[in-house]
Design a protein around this motif. Structure first.
Motif, PDB file in Angstrom:
ATOM      1  N   PHE A  63     -44.962  -0.200   2.026  1.00 55.33           N
ATOM      2  CA  PHE A  63     -43.699  -1.447   2.355  1.00 55.33           C
ATOM      3  C   PHE A  63     -45.198  -2.179   4.004  1.00 55.33           C
ATOM      4  CE2 PHE A  63     -41.528  -3.452   5.934  1.00 55.33           C
ATOM      5  CZ  PHE A  63     -40.468  -3.966   5.340  1.00 55.33           C
ATOM      6  N   ILE A  64     -45.414  -1.317   4.646  1.00 56.23           N
ATOM      7  CA  ILE A  64     -46.494  -1.955   5.508  1.00 56.23           C
ATOM      8  C   ILE A  64     -47.867  -2.572   5.361  1.00 56.23           C
ATOM      9  CG2 ILE A  64     -48.164  -1.701   7.575  1.00 56.23           C
ATOM     10  CD1 ILE A  64     -45.988   0.615   8.298  1.00 56.23           C
ATOM     11  N   ALA A  65     -47.951  -2.481   4.050  1.00 58.77           N
ATOM     12  CA  ALA A  65     -49.316  -2.805   3.555  1.00 58.77           C
ATOM     13  C   ALA A  65     -48.921  -3.896   2.198  1.00 58.77           C
ATOM     14  CB  ALA A  65     -50.043  -1.901   1.945  1.00 58.77           C
ATOM     15  N   GLY A  66     -47.871  -4.011   1.924  1.00 56.07           N
ATOM     16  CA  GLY A  66     -46.921  -4.717   1.076  1.00 56.07           C
ATOM     17  C   GLY A  66     -46.723  -6.558   1.887  1.00 56.07           C
ATOM     18  N   LEU A  67     -47.237  -5.796   3.549  1.00 55.22           N
ATOM     19  CA  LEU A  67     -46.423  -7.389   4.737  1.00 55.22           C
ATOM     20  C   LEU A  67     -48.093  -7.233   4.218  1.00 55.22           C
ATOM     21  CD1 LEU A  67     -43.896  -5.695   6.700  1.00 55.22           C
ATOM     22  CD2 LEU A  67     -43.791  -7.605   5.461  1.00 55.22           C
ATOM     23  N   ILE A  68     -49.122  -6.408   4.524  1.00 54.57           N
ATOM     24  CA  ILE A  68     -50.580  -7.291   4.718  1.00 54.57           C
ATOM     25  C   ILE A  68     -51.077  -8.245   4.028  1.00 54.57           C
ATOM     26  CG2 ILE A  68     -52.899  -6.664   5.672  1.00 54.57           C
ATOM     27  CD1 ILE A  68     -51.558  -4.465   6.932  1.00 54.57           C
ATOM     28  N   ILE A  69     -50.405  -7.717   2.767  1.00 50.20           N
ATOM     29  CA  ILE A  69     -50.536  -8.506   1.733  1.00 50.20           C
ATOM     30  C   ILE A  69     -50.248  -9.949   1.137  1.00 50.20           C
ATOM     31  CG2 ILE A  69     -50.670  -7.478  -0.951  1.00 50.20           C
ATOM     32  CD1 ILE A  69     -52.846  -5.346  -0.054  1.00 50.20           C
ATOM     33  N   GLY A  70     -49.242  -9.692   1.248  1.00 47.65           N
ATOM     34  CA  GLY A  70     -48.435 -11.024   1.365  1.00 47.65           C
ATOM     35  C   GLY A  70     -49.636 -12.168   2.475  1.00 47.65           C
ATOM     36  N   ALA A 120     -43.469  -6.591  -3.261  1.00 49.40           N
ATOM     37  CA  ALA A 120     -43.157  -7.255  -3.969  1.00 49.40           C
ATOM     38  C   ALA A 120     -44.656  -6.739  -4.677  1.00 49.40           C
ATOM     39  CB  ALA A 120     -42.163  -7.867  -4.607  1.00 49.40           C
ATOM     40  N   GLY A 121     -45.523  -8.068  -4.469  1.00 50.89           N
ATOM     41  CA  GLY A 121     -46.332  -7.542  -5.170  1.00 50.89           C
ATOM     42  C   GLY A 121     -47.426  -6.108  -5.111  1.00 50.89           C
ATOM     43  N   MET A 122     -47.642  -5.821  -3.904  1.00 55.08           N
ATOM     44  CA  MET A 122     -48.266  -4.261  -4.001  1.00 55.08           C
ATOM     45  C   MET A 122     -47.072  -3.235  -4.934  1.00 55.08           C
ATOM     46  SD  MET A 122     -50.068  -3.357  -1.783  1.00 55.08           S
ATOM     47  CE  MET A 122     -50.987  -1.235  -1.907  1.00 55.08           C
ATOM     48  N   PHE A 123     -46.277  -3.401  -5.280  1.00 54.14           N
ATOM     49  CA  PHE A 123     -45.601  -2.277  -5.422  1.00 54.14           C
ATOM     50  C   PHE A 123     -45.844  -2.075  -7.496  1.00 54.14           C
ATOM     51  CE2 PHE A 123     -42.422  -2.237  -2.379  1.00 54.14           C
ATOM     52  CZ  PHE A 123     -42.279   0.106  -1.781  1.00 54.14           C
ATOM     53  N   VAL A 124     -45.653  -3.657  -7.544  1.00 55.56           N
ATOM     54  CA  VAL A 124     -45.585  -3.829  -8.819  1.00 55.56           C
ATOM     55  C   VAL A 124     -47.434  -3.917  -9.147  1.00 55.56           C
ATOM     56  CG1 VAL A 124     -45.506  -5.908 -10.725  1.00 55.56           C
ATOM     57  CG2 VAL A 124     -43.699  -5.380  -9.246  1.00 55.56           C
ATOM     58  N   GLY A 125     -48.074  -4.860  -8.510  1.00 50.79           N
ATOM     59  CA  GLY A 125     -49.502  -4.419  -8.982  1.00 50.79           C
ATOM     60  C   GLY A 125     -49.443  -3.364  -9.141  1.00 50.79           C
ATOM     61  N   GLY A 126     -49.567  -2.210  -7.609  1.00 46.35           N
ATOM     62  CA  GLY A 126     -50.092  -0.454  -7.720  1.00 46.35           C
ATOM     63  C   GLY A 126     -49.498   0.150  -8.220  1.00 46.35           C
ATOM     64  N   PHE A 127     -48.340  -0.497  -8.695  1.00 47.63           N
ATOM     65  CA  PHE A 127     -48.219   0.625 -10.130  1.00 47.63           C
ATOM     66  C   PHE A 127     -48.877   0.191 -11.224  1.00 47.63           C
ATOM     67  CE2 PHE A 127     -44.447   1.312 -13.500  1.00 47.63           C
ATOM     68  CZ  PHE A 127     -44.799   2.639 -13.527  1.00 47.63           C
ATOM     69  N   PRO A 140     -58.434   1.497  -3.634  1.00 41.31           N
ATOM     70  CA  PRO A 140     -58.657   0.509  -4.290  1.00 41.31           C
ATOM     71  C   PRO A 140     -58.068  -0.388  -4.384  1.00 41.31           C
ATOM     72  CG  PRO A 140     -61.020   1.776  -4.032  1.00 41.31           C
ATOM     73  CD  PRO A 140     -59.462   3.030  -3.590  1.00 41.31           C
ATOM     74  N   SER A 141     -58.161   0.267  -6.122  1.00 40.68           N
ATOM     75  CA  SER A 141     -57.621  -0.630  -7.505  1.00 40.68           C
ATOM     76  C   SER A 141     -55.938  -1.143  -7.403  1.00 40.68           C
ATOM     77  CB  SER A 141     -57.995   0.270  -8.532  1.00 40.68           C
ATOM     78  OG  SER A 141     -57.125   1.478  -8.542  1.00 40.68           O
ATOM     79  N   GLY A 142     -55.269   0.397  -6.914  1.00 42.88           N
ATOM     80  CA  GLY A 142     -54.408  -0.270  -5.956  1.00 42.88           C
ATOM     81  C   GLY A 142     -53.710  -1.646  -5.220  1.00 42.88           C
ATOM     82  N   TYR A 143     -54.316  -1.511  -4.207  1.00 45.55           N
ATOM     83  CA  TYR A 143     -54.877  -2.588  -3.769  1.00 45.55           C
ATOM     84  C   TYR A 143     -54.656  -3.985  -4.016  1.00 45.55           C
ATOM     85  CZ  TYR A 143     -53.278   0.464   0.315  1.00 45.55           C
ATOM     86  OH  TYR A 143     -52.407   1.243   1.140  1.00 45.55           O
ATOM     87  N   ILE A 144     -56.330  -3.850  -4.979  1.00 45.42           N
ATOM     88  CA  ILE A 144     -56.375  -5.142  -6.071  1.00 45.42           C
ATOM     89  C   ILE A 144     -55.409  -5.343  -6.666  1.00 45.42           C
ATOM     90  CG2 ILE A 144     -58.460  -5.956  -7.555  1.00 45.42           C
ATOM     91  CD1 ILE A 144     -60.854  -4.388  -6.160  1.00 45.42           C
TER      92      ILE A 144
END
Length: 87
Positions: A8-15, A39-46, A62-66
């Motif tokens: 959740f926190i990483a997703g806010l930063i990713i946004g 949402a991008g973090m969950f979908v893209g990370g998955f 790193p691949s999950g965050y990218i």
């Protein structure tokens, strides 16, 4: 539980990163951009986990965050197209 809070926190930063990569006016503001990042973090990370064969709970990947950044940029683009066609 900690995994979901971290995502959740990483997703806010990713946004925020997605907003910086794709400047322009967003009708939803900061909160919508944050939710798009989550949402991008969950979908893209998955999806990147499936592509590269990493476990979603393996910790920092790193691949999950990218993948999350790419997913958030795509979702932000789609969101802009959807709200532009309404107005």
């Amino acid at each position: 539980m900690m995994y979901w809070i971290g995502m959740f926190i990483a997703g806010l930063i990713i946004g925020v990163i997605a907003k910086l990569l794709m400047p322009g006016k967003d009708p939803g503001g900061f909160f919508v951009t944050g939710f798009i990042g989550i949402a991008g973090m969950f979908v893209g990370g998955f999806l990147s986990g499936m592509i590269f064969g990493t476990s979603p709970t393996a910790g920092f990947q790193p691949s999950g965050y990218i993948g999350g950044i790419i997913g958030a940029v795509i979702l932000l683009f789609v969101y802009r197209l959807a709200t532009k066609s309404r107005s």
